[in-house]
Scaffold this active site. Sequence first.
Site, mmCIF file in Angstrom:
data_model
loop_
_atom_site.group_PDB
_atom_site.id
_atom_site.type_symbol
_atom_site.label_atom_id
_atom_site.label_comp_id
_atom_site.label_asym_id
_atom_site.label_seq_id
_atom_site.Cartn_x
_atom_site.Cartn_y
_atom_site.Cartn_z
ATOM 1 N N ASN A 107 0.827 -1.203 0.000
ATOM 2 C CA ASN A 107 0.000 0.000 0.000
ATOM 3 C C ASN A 107 0.872 1.270 0.000
ATOM 4 O OD1 ASN A 107 -2.346 1.691 0.124
ATOM 5 N ND2 ASN A 107 -3.414 -0.085 0.929
ATOM 6 N N ARG A 108 0.250 2.420 0.291
ATOM 7 C CA ARG A 108 0.917 3.711 0.035
ATOM 8 C C ARG A 108 1.508 4.355 1.279
ATOM 9 N NH1 ARG A 108 -3.171 2.976 -3.382
ATOM 10 N NH2 ARG A 108 -2.751 3.417 -5.584
ATOM 11 N N HIS A 133 3.528 -0.113 -2.662
ATOM 12 C CA HIS A 133 3.860 -1.532 -2.794
ATOM 13 C C HIS A 133 5.357 -1.829 -2.907
ATOM 14 C CE1 HIS A 133 -0.276 -2.413 -2.779
ATOM 15 N NE2 HIS A 133 -0.541 -2.428 -4.068
ATOM 16 N N HIS A 207 -1.058 -10.093 -3.331
ATOM 17 C CA HIS A 207 -1.804 -9.284 -4.297
ATOM 18 C C HIS A 207 -2.436 -10.103 -5.437
ATOM 19 C CE1 HIS A 207 -2.817 -5.619 -6.482
ATOM 20 N NE2 HIS A 207 -2.400 -4.915 -5.459
ATOM 21 N N TYR A 209 -5.349 -11.269 -7.830
ATOM 22 C CA TYR A 209 -6.633 -10.778 -8.320
ATOM 23 C C TYR A 209 -7.497 -12.019 -8.528
ATOM 24 C CZ TYR A 209 -4.479 -6.306 -9.883
ATOM 25 O OH TYR A 209 -3.837 -5.101 -9.985
ATOM 26 N N ASP A 279 -11.137 0.923 -3.538
ATOM 27 C CA ASP A 279 -9.685 0.807 -3.394
ATOM 28 C C ASP A 279 -9.345 1.386 -2.026
ATOM 29 O OD1 ASP A 279 -7.022 0.438 -3.820
ATOM 30 O OD2 ASP A 279 -6.864 1.722 -5.591
ATOM 31 N N GLN A 316 -7.329 -4.346 2.497
ATOM 32 C CA GLN A 316 -7.548 -3.476 1.339
ATOM 33 C C GLN A 316 -8.399 -4.246 0.344
ATOM 34 O OE1 GLN A 316 -6.198 -0.322 1.020
ATOM 35 N NE2 GLN A 316 -6.559 0.161 -1.124
ATOM 36 N N GLU A 344 -6.313 -7.618 0.236
ATOM 37 C CA GLU A 344 -4.936 -7.565 0.710
ATOM 38 C C GLU A 344 -4.912 -7.323 2.221
ATOM 39 O OE1 GLU A 344 -3.286 -4.316 -1.744
ATOM 40 O OE2 GLU A 344 -4.919 -4.767 -3.102
HETATM 41 C C1 GLA Z 1 -3.397 -1.768 -5.037
HETATM 42 C C2 GLA Z 1 -3.670 -0.350 -4.891
HETATM 43 C C3 GLA Z 1 -4.333 0.119 -6.130
HETATM 44 C C4 GLA Z 1 -3.500 -0.234 -7.340
HETATM 45 C C5 GLA Z 1 -3.264 -1.710 -7.363
HETATM 46 C C6 GLA Z 1 -2.362 -2.123 -8.461
HETATM 47 O O1 GLA Z 1 -4.131 -2.658 -4.430
HETATM 48 O O2 GLA Z 1 -4.416 -0.025 -3.748
HETATM 49 O O3 GLA Z 1 -4.540 1.486 -6.072
HETATM 50 O O4 GLA Z 1 -2.298 0.444 -7.290
HETATM 51 O O5 GLA Z 1 -2.689 -2.129 -6.165
HETATM 52 O O6 GLA Z 1 -2.728 -1.615 -9.692
#
Ligand code: GLA
Length: 379
Positions: A107-108, A133, A207, A209, A279, A316, A344
């Site tokens: 995350n950020r 990330h 991560h 999907y 998100d 997340q 996540e």
């Molecule tokens: C995450 C972020 C999203 C994006 C994806 C990858 O989960 O929260 O904003 O960056 O990864 O594309």
Amino acid sequence: MPNAIRIVLVLSLCCVILACQKPKEKVVMLDQQTFGTLPDGKSALIFTLTNHHGMQVRITNYGAAVVSVLAPDAHGAFDDVVLGYDSLSGYVNDKSYLGVIVGRYGNRIGKGKFTLDGSEYQATVNDGENHLHGGAHGFHKVLWDAESSQTDSTQSVKLTHKSPDGDEGYPGNISIEATYTLTDKNELIVEYRGTTDKITILNPTHHSYFNLTGSPTNTILDHQLQIESDSITPVDNGLITTGVLTAVEKTPMDFRELIAIGAHINDASEQLTFGKGYDHNWVLRNQNGKVRKAAVVVEPTSGRVMTVFTDQPGLQFYSGNFLDGSIVGKKNIAYKHRTGICLEAQRYPDSPNKPQFPSVTLKPGEVYRQTTIYQFSTR
Ligand code: GLA
């Protein structure tokens, strides 16, 4: 006794003995192959874990990525329920973190800046003006060491990596271990362990999907989701948490009861506008560090169900908003808008700069641990 009758009697006895014998459990061997060669000439491996129900998970040690997960639908038909690439080059070129482990910090981090023990650090800025990330060359872009093992009811791959002091701007030489285990309960367990020689931060996450229809040509909007959470950590327009928690009640963020992801994704909401959909980090009710249920995803057509368990305080939920058809994945399928969902498990975004959030600090002598489980079933 005539010979013919004697033979019939002996044969019948043999049949009875055979029928009474407990069928021996089939031994399924964990398979290891070369996945491909990296630009630096090193070989990446791909492991196939198989359980006694036929569920199969493929994992590469490049980026610690889950490449495929074959899970049964309600009729017992197996399909691949994760997005990914057919070959190693897909993972080398990937910018969307398909299936990988991200870190050191999942995350950020606002502007990539954080302070520890009075020293300021600058992590790589790779998402607008922020850090995301683990940076450009995080855990998702390295070749991990790998070791596989199996028991009667589990198959595992233990991946290890050493990230040097200053890597992507983070302090401390750290050792990180991520172990994937497939069990006979159709669980994919992800366990992490990390240590450092200098105060640092650590918050890795997985991560993948998921698309439980088994065909990522479908969106995930009809998947139903329930999250064990009453609040989120709202974000600003750069997706950096504001530092407060807001209740999900009476908002499109309310996943306390099972509801289709698409039900409110286009509602007028500042948070949905900032996220371009979902998100956000949900604050899990379970804050005691024990592994507990965090979320359930139900795909009504196939009957597939995925339950997520974790010991982490946050989750997340990302609805694949940045997928736009430009990534061509397995079987030549272009991954279009919202065709995958990420769940996540983590500490909260930008926690190094939010002292009120659960800490991500790791000191020498301490051990970082995380257990997250993705369990597959049907209904
Ligand atoms: C995450 C972020 C999203 C994006 C994806 C990858 O989960 O929260 O904003 O960056 O990864 O594309």
